[in-house]
Design an enzyme around this catalytic site. Sequence first.
Site, PDB file in Angstrom:
ATOM      1  CG  ASP A  79      -1.869   1.187   1.244  1.00  0.00           C
ATOM      2  OD1 ASP A  79      -2.711   1.483   0.532  1.00  0.00           O
ATOM      3  OD2 ASP A  79      -1.232   2.141   2.188  1.00  0.00           O
ATOM      4  CD  GLU A 119      -2.433   2.913  -3.252  1.00  0.00           C
ATOM      5  OE1 GLU A 119      -3.385   3.693  -3.517  1.00  0.00           O
ATOM      6  OE2 GLU A 119      -2.007   2.593  -1.959  1.00  0.00           O
TER       7      GLU A 119
END
Length: 567
Positions: A255, A287
Amino acid sequence: MEERAVMRWGPEPLVDGGTRFRLWAPDADGVTLEIDGAAAAAMEETGDGWYAIDRAKGPGARYRFRIAGQSVPDPASRMQSGGVHGWSVVPEHAFEWQHQNWMGHLFHELVILECHAGALGGFSGLIERLPAIAAAGITAIELMPVGAFGGTRGWGYDGVLPYAVQEDYGSPTELRRLVDAAHGHGLSVFLDVVYNHFGPDGNYLGVYAADFFDAEVHTPWGGAVAVERAPVARFFIDNAMMWLRDYRIDGLRFDAVHAIRNPDFLDAMAAEIRAALPDRPVHLVLENEENDAARLRDGAFDAQWNDDFHNVMHVLLTGETSAYYADFADHPAERLARCLAEGFIYQGEGSINHDGTPRGSKSAHLPPTRFVSFLQNHDQVGNRALGERLIALTDAAKLRAATALLLLCPQVPLLFMGEEDGSETPFLFFTDFHDALADAVREGRRKEFAKFDAFADPEARARIPDPNARATFDASVPQPGQDAAAWRTLYRDLLTLRRERIVPHLAGATAVGAQAIGAAAVVARWRLGDGTTLGLAIDLGDQPATLPGGADPFFTEGERFTAWIEP
């Protein structure tokens, strides 16, 4: 006590059935171990801020550390009893895997369904859904973070004990059962992990290890972690290894790595994982708001979530151009064409939402399977004030065409739970904080949307659901939509075509080019690995024009989409 050169976090099983307990507490004057009601025992200082002690206690033993009169959980606890403020528990490692020979899927074979375990009934509830997921043609599930966080419900991105499984989802054994069952249905399992910050409720690291955090760097969610320090880097690398090795997870999605601000750490972590697990496919996905193509070279990381695809498709489908959609408002068809042909839309250009500073790097040299594309995910739905899905924001014909583009494009597709059922259920931002923290989160959420015209009025902002209310979570449990059967048929048909006509030839695929052929229309082509050419054309305009295409299309969706293969 003899220590290894590389210190490890968390309880370590010993050959005699006991356990070695460790803690990095460089700011502590001393650490004692509390375990199963016995008198606290002083831990031995072993150097460089580490403390350790051996005890004849095995799985099931409850323990915690006492520092300066305060009892704290193990930050690398594998299991908690009583939440993140409660007791850590020595885990049971034994598990009889039923599908030990599972080798997973190659990355280009994946069609991923993102799931929130809590909203789907925990690990046991998700197991019950696996047959339907597999029957739809989906080949992987991706769990939103399962590391322990404050309260009983949340998205998981405010976790504070990333080694421990959130109790409300199930036990570590139940998570292993889910992974094993998924493999039995031919499904790979991904896990979303958060290595850029800790949540606000239950994070005790600052009490005894202030250097775990970088005081000079802040993220939008809290203090940044200091991964340049060896104990901190080890904390996260070993966490990744735990999920992949002990739980047989097939892949990790990291993330918001742009908030880590240390690409050397990312590369070192990927290299260590690859070296440790060479015998089965392990997938690592980023990400990364910075669109850093360098992280995708040489196979260190398999792919990146491509927000650019989502954002430009959202503009074309809904006409929304506020907030971060402003970067995609002008010439969206040309932007979509670049995305299909080259991966990133922003490859070094200035961005409105980044104050005009350049964002991204050149990506046209990368294969299309280095990008994970999606029309919806937890962020893009749940970060809307009212959590609306696309099905409530655009007409069905446009959405069906966009779905066809997503599922037949060579980029790896990701769906959000409920999409495959035409769900109209919102997915809202929900937490379980209390007292002053609950007030801060509630008011912060409403203040965040004050810049949107629809919520400029205080009365309008008051309609934004309270994240802490149980009803907000309950409203987010996905239910099949009123046209569920039609949507299921569409997804099944498209994924059958993808599996039979496209996936066998994706290895070695390269983009031929893509062009805008109207204000909301694009045609794109890719040379597949077998030498044939895949062509896709889409028109999301209010009045679709005649689309180009091959003589024998293998799929059409009204006047809005067509797909063909040329020799």
